[in-house]
Each structure stands twice: as structure tokens, then as C-alpha cells.
Enzyme design. Sequence first.
Site, PDB file in Angstrom:
ATOM      1  N   CYS A   1     -18.746  15.945   5.872  1.00 41.63           N
ATOM      2  CA  CYS A   1     -17.631  16.841   5.556  1.00 41.63           C
ATOM      3  C   CYS A   1     -16.344  16.042   5.617  1.00 41.63           C
ATOM      4  O   CYS A   1     -16.367  14.815   5.503  1.00 41.63           O
ATOM      5  CB  CYS A   1     -17.605  18.056   6.477  1.00 41.63           C
ATOM      6  SG  CYS A   1     -17.137  17.723   8.185  1.00 41.63           S
TER       7      CYS A   1
ATOM      8  N   ASP B   1     -14.459  25.264   4.445  1.00 39.61           N
ATOM      9  CA  ASP B   1     -14.032  24.709   5.726  1.00 39.61           C
ATOM     10  C   ASP B   1     -13.413  25.796   6.605  1.00 39.61           C
ATOM     11  O   ASP B   1     -12.407  26.393   6.226  1.00 39.61           O
ATOM     12  CB  ASP B   1     -13.012  23.604   5.471  1.00 39.61           C
ATOM     13  CG  ASP B   1     -12.747  22.747   6.683  1.00 39.61           C
ATOM     14  OD1 ASP B   1     -13.220  23.082   7.786  1.00 39.61           O
ATOM     15  OD2 ASP B   1     -12.055  21.715   6.510  1.00 39.61           O
TER      16      ASP B   1
ATOM     17  N   GLY C   1     -13.584  16.125   8.225  1.00 44.57           N
ATOM     18  CA  GLY C   1     -13.128  15.605   9.502  1.00 44.57           C
ATOM     19  C   GLY C   1     -14.178  15.402  10.565  1.00 44.57           C
ATOM     20  O   GLY C   1     -13.889  14.854  11.631  1.00 44.57           O
ATOM     21  N   ASN C   2     -15.408  15.857  10.328  1.00 43.50           N
ATOM     22  CA  ASN C   2     -16.513  15.741  11.279  1.00 43.50           C
ATOM     23  C   ASN C   2     -16.206  16.426  12.608  1.00 43.50           C
ATOM     24  O   ASN C   2     -16.605  15.970  13.673  1.00 43.50           O
ATOM     25  CB  ASN C   2     -16.906  14.276  11.484  1.00 43.50           C
ATOM     26  CG  ASN C   2     -18.255  14.081  12.150  1.00 43.50           C
ATOM     27  OD1 ASN C   2     -18.393  13.241  13.033  1.00 43.50           O
ATOM     28  ND2 ASN C   2     -19.266  14.845  11.774  1.00 43.50           N
ATOM     29  N   THR C   3     -15.483  17.556  12.529  1.00 42.12           N
ATOM     30  CA  THR C   3     -15.214  18.345  13.738  1.00 42.12           C
ATOM     31  C   THR C   3     -15.695  19.781  13.608  1.00 42.12           C
ATOM     32  O   THR C   3     -15.680  20.512  14.598  1.00 42.12           O
ATOM     33  CB  THR C   3     -13.711  18.364  14.080  1.00 42.12           C
ATOM     34  OG1 THR C   3     -12.986  18.946  12.996  1.00 42.12           O
ATOM     35  CG2 THR C   3     -13.193  16.973  14.389  1.00 42.12           C
ATOM     36  N   CYS C   4     -16.105  20.210  12.420  1.00 45.32           N
ATOM     37  CA  CYS C   4     -16.530  21.602  12.219  1.00 45.32           C
ATOM     38  C   CYS C   4     -17.874  21.674  11.488  1.00 45.32           C
ATOM     39  O   CYS C   4     -18.921  21.785  12.113  1.00 45.32           O
ATOM     40  CB  CYS C   4     -15.492  22.391  11.415  1.00 45.32           C
ATOM     41  SG  CYS C   4     -13.852  22.477  12.113  1.00 45.32           S
ATOM     42  N   ARG C   5     -17.816  21.601  10.165  1.00 49.80           N
ATOM     43  CA  ARG C   5     -19.007  21.848   9.344  1.00 49.80           C
ATOM     44  C   ARG C   5     -20.136  20.862   9.579  1.00 49.80           C
ATOM     45  O   ARG C   5     -21.277  21.259   9.846  1.00 49.80           O
ATOM     46  CB  ARG C   5     -18.639  21.851   7.852  1.00 49.80           C
ATOM     47  CG  ARG C   5     -17.774  23.016   7.446  1.00 49.80           C
ATOM     48  CD  ARG C   5     -17.295  22.879   6.021  1.00 49.80           C
ATOM     49  NE  ARG C   5     -16.309  21.796   5.937  1.00 49.80           N
ATOM     50  CZ  ARG C   5     -15.691  21.437   4.827  1.00 49.80           C
ATOM     51  NH1 ARG C   5     -15.976  22.044   3.687  1.00 49.80           N
ATOM     52  NH2 ARG C   5     -14.800  20.470   4.827  1.00 49.80           N
TER      53      ARG C   5
END
Length: 154
Positions: free
Chosen positions: A8, A119, A10-14
Site C-alpha cells: 500500500c 485507504d 504507507g504500510n501503517t493501515c491496509r
Amino acid sequence: MKHVLFLCSGNTCRSPMAEAIARDIFSKNEMDIKVSSRGIYALQGESVSKNAALVMNNMGIDISSHTAKRIAFTDIDEADFIFTMTKSHKEFIETMLSYGVNKAFTIGEYSGHDKDIHDPFGGDINHYTVCAAELKELITFIADRLLKGAEGLN
């Protein structure tokens, strides 16, 4: 052993949620698959979104220790499948390395549902809950395809 990479922004959510959901589904189906996640614009070491961690915790999965990692050429080399959240993420992979084309798919297209995963970043808990449910549904389809020995799209 196959290696599946979720990608994804930012690699903090999805992608961390997808990684955790896939690891859970693959494990329950006794699939010998390595799972990881990365972000195109990730800030190395950034913590996972609080709402992503909360939603995953509600699903019985702990991602609280996840830290963001930026995609690197070696990640593309090592992955057998790269599942992106959007068409633009897939286009990034195709531009980054031409040989990544045959292993990069949007999560929607590979699961037979041609849609992007929106997102939830900055949204409330409901946005994250909807995103996680959508990821779980699509990753279940992906697991089924992989169990049947599917590779690329026909």
C-alpha cells in the site's frame, strides 16, 4: 515456500491489516506461505495506525508491534505474488521493475473483484472496520485460488 507481499502507500493501515489477515487465513488452511507487507512511501519504523491495530485486535489478531517498511528491489525479487491495494500501486511496481509485472496484481483483480481497497487513513474506526472486512473477504478468495494451485491471471 511461496512468498506473498501486500503493498500500500504507507504500510501503517491496509497492507499490515492484509498481511495479518492473510497470515491468519493461510495458517488456518495449513498453507506454507510466507507473508509480508510494505509501503511505497512508508516512513521506516512508523507505528501501525491505532485504528488498524484496534480493528485487528477486535478480529483476534495482534498487529500492535508492526512497524512500517518501505518497498525495496529485494522485496520484489523475493516475492512470488505482490498484491497491491490499488491500480496505481500496481503501476508503481510495473514501472519500478519490468519483471515485477508478472507477479503484481491488485488484490481486487486477483480475487476476481475488480476494485481498489480505499485507504482508511485519517478515518474513524468504521472506515477501518469496513476496510478490514473487505480485505478478509478478498484474501479468502485469494487463499482459495492459491490452494487450487493458481498462479497468474488467465
